[in-house]
Each structure stands twice: as structure tokens, then as C-alpha cells.
Design an enzyme around this catalytic site. Sequence first.
Site, short mmCIF file in Angstrom:
data_model
loop_
_atom_site.label_atom_id
_atom_site.label_comp_id
_atom_site.label_asym_id
_atom_site.label_seq_id
_atom_site.Cartn_x
_atom_site.Cartn_y
_atom_site.Cartn_z
N GLU A 224 -24.72 51.54 36.85
CA GLU A 224 -24.01 52.51 37.69
C GLU A 224 -22.74 51.80 38.14
O GLU A 224 -22.79 50.91 38.98
CB GLU A 224 -24.90 52.92 38.86
CG GLU A 224 -24.38 54.12 39.62
CD GLU A 224 -23.57 53.70 40.82
OE1 GLU A 224 -22.32 53.59 40.66
OE2 GLU A 224 -24.13 53.50 41.89
N CYS A 258 -19.15 54.05 45.74
CA CYS A 258 -18.88 54.23 44.30
C CYS A 258 -18.52 55.66 43.96
O CYS A 258 -17.83 55.91 42.97
CB CYS A 258 -20.07 53.76 43.48
SG CYS A 258 -21.61 54.61 43.86
#
Length: 486
Positions: A224, A258
Amino acid sequence: MKSTDPNQYNDSTNAYMERIFIKQVTSFKSFPYPSLAYRRAKLIELRRQILRYQDIIAKAISKDFGFRSIDDSKLMDILSSVLEVEHAIKHIHRWIRPIKRTTELLFKFNSLHIEYQPKGVIGVIVPWNFPVYLALGPLIASITAGNRVMIKLSEFTPNTNKVLREMLSEIFLEDEVAIFGEEIIDPANFTNLPFNHIIFTGSPAVGKVVMRSASENLTPVTLELGGKSPALVTPDYPITDAAKRIIHGKSVNSGQICVAPDYALVPESKISEFILECKNNFNKMYGQNVSKNPDYTSIINFRHSQRIQEIMIDAKEKGAEVIPCSEYNFLEFPQRMPVHIVLNCTQEMRIMREEIFGPILPVVGYKNLNEAINFIKNNERPLALYLFTHNSKERDQILKQTHSGGVTINDWGWHAINHDAPFGGTGNSGMGSYHGIEGFRELSHAKTIFKRHRFFPTQLFHPPYGRWLQKLIIKFFLKKSDSNLE
């Protein structure tokens, strides 16, 4: 129960870590398929611990950040973890069931099904920005799938690491779950272990290093990786509402997320209004001076704050205009930085090439929707796309023509904490996904099991070939060859 504090041993951290890995492998081999009741009980214990420790966790995170909003921690780290574990507790009994599949007509009357088998020992590498959720989310998926887990926490969060180590050691033996943190000087010593799966959250640059390391052991990875997630405001969407939601996404955790909106694509004719509304909404949420606002989170450390300053300086030197949303004194409060809006950005600037991971919002103007779509398509595929539109035709066009890990429409980020849907990236923003059933399956081996019926004559497929029934089967399934190809 035993603690996973490496200081209890006289040998090196690496030797200790390797010993724990061997211990987990051995333990898994002796108990390779934990029952549904066992897994659910562990998840329930974990939920209880999160709730018990929530205040201690929030204070520890704040200490690591220099200051972090207690509400940011409770909403983003603790509540998200609780929602994920509760979802797993509720649905694990369905996920764990074997799934019946249909045989080919050729094998009619036999049986075919899939069983989800635990992979073994999972390695989890956690970043500093959400040190609890990004540790506990993969842990929850791992436990649900029946695995053992070794977690490497960030060296930037020593206080949080200590709390998590204490919290988890009360309910897990070290051959079930082990925590490591700042004592590991070289992270490669962790990723070099022959795990059965690695989950990494971090930058694309480090993700490539992790993947190369994992490849030496043929270890599958879930990456990720973040990226430059765009917020696209379509021409007819109310600019006040879009600005309010985008500036909130850029302000939470000081943009150190993120899935934070990395830049905004706004119709050229509405840029001035968008900037004004961003500033108004920022001041409504955090006031004119964020230096002592208890709702506003600090940048993690001076080094990261300096990096953000360098990105803005680079943009200014190359012709960008920088507009702070409120008062700011870098020399006095280097880690308490309000959101800065940046205009006149070009692709030569670092601000448009690097993931910002901080409170800077580049605003890019566009003339028509196709231009905006092409701008997104001509860059790396992002982890998230934020689309602001009430027009279904525009929505479908943008969704079909762009790629991203996930999408939130008319807001930011909320797709990532809905645990009945997968979360992950695509291309430069990552590979694989977890959360919910996808997390369970990511960390399980889908074992196909075919069972021949006692009287089913598979011997008909044995040599010698050329018998009449074999010819009939081939003729029925393969039809006639094209003689013109000879």
C-alpha cells in the site's frame, strides 16, 4: 504472558528476531488451522484491549508527534481499528466456510470446492503516520485468516510502540504475535526473513526495496504505497462544498495520510473562489493560528517539516505562488504548519512529482473535463481519486477513463475505512488489498480440492489412446479442426 521486549535477551536484536520467527513457524506447524472459535475469541480479546488502551494510545501517539490531536487519533487510529475488528468478528463464520465450485461437464458427478487455509507467518511493516490502525488492520486480517504475525513498527513512534507491545503481549504469546520497533536498526533484517506473506505500507521507493527483498524467498507481498491522489471538482459542483471537504482531507493529521488529497483539479474560472473557500473553511475548523490549536496535529518531526519547506521553496523558485490558509511562523513553530495552497504549478516542480504527505495543496486549473481527465491519466495511478460531481454522466466517464486504488465521490478518504470493501492500490500506488473478506483471502491460500466419485471412470483418460469413447469425447468437446491452417 511473555513480553516481546528484546532487551530480555543477551544476544543481538537480529538473533532474537530470527529466534521469534523460528518459534512462530514451529508453533504454526503444530497448530496449522486454528478453529473458528479460537480466531473469534482472539479478535474479541483484541477489541477489548483496543477499547481499554484507547486513552493511553492517543497520548502516546501525541507524544511521538510532538503534538497530535487526541480526536484525530481516536477517530482515525482507534475507531477505525475497532470498526475493522468488529466487522471481522461479525463475518468470520461466513468467510471461513468452504466454497463449492462447479466441475467441468467432463467431470460431472464429482465434487469440487475451495478451502481457505492459513498461510503461516505474516510480516507487517508499519509507517509512522497511523501507527495503530496500520498495525492492527493487517493484524486483524492475519488473525482472521488463522496466521501468526510479526509486526515491525516505525522508529519514529517509540512511545506508541511501547504501548502496543504491552497491550498485545497481554493477550498473545510471542509465538502468536510479536512486536518490533526502533530497536531494529536495519529494516532489511526484517524483510529478509522468509515470511509466508508481507504487508508493507509506505512509499513506492521503499516498496520496491521490500519487494526485491521478498522475491529472494518468493514471498508474496501486499503493498500500500500512496501516491498523488487527485481531487477533481467538476464545473457544476458547488465550489464551497468541494473546498470544505478537500481542505478537511488536507488538514487531518496535517495531511500526513496516504489517502489525503494530494492536489486539486479545479475549473480555471473558479480557482479564486476555491482558494477563498479553502481559507474560510480552514479557519472555521482550526482558527487563524494553529500553533496551539488542540484539534490540529503537528508534523511528525523537524526533518519531515524541513522536507515540506524545501518542496515549497522549490515551487516558489520555479514560479509558483504560495498562499497560507492562516498565520504561520516556521522559525517559532516548525512542526505546526497550516495548509498552504500553491498555484501556477508545473511538472518540473517537486510538488507535482513527489507525494507531498503534508499540509500543502497544489491547485491546478483546467479548461474542460477531458483536459482534467487526461491530466490524471498522464500521471502515475494514484491510491485514491476524489470526484466531486452530481452529474451521473460525468461520474461514469471519469470512473471508466481513470485508474485508482479506490474512489470517494463528493468527499475524501471515507472509502478506506469501510471494511466490507477492499482497500489497496494499483500500479505505482501498490498491489494487493486487504480489509474485510479481501483481507481474509489475501492472507489465506485458496486450496482447490477435487474429489473423484467412487465409480467415476477417470481411467477412460488413460493410455492407450484411440479407443472409441476417447475419440467421442474429443470430438464432442473440441469439435472440428480448421484444415486450412495445415
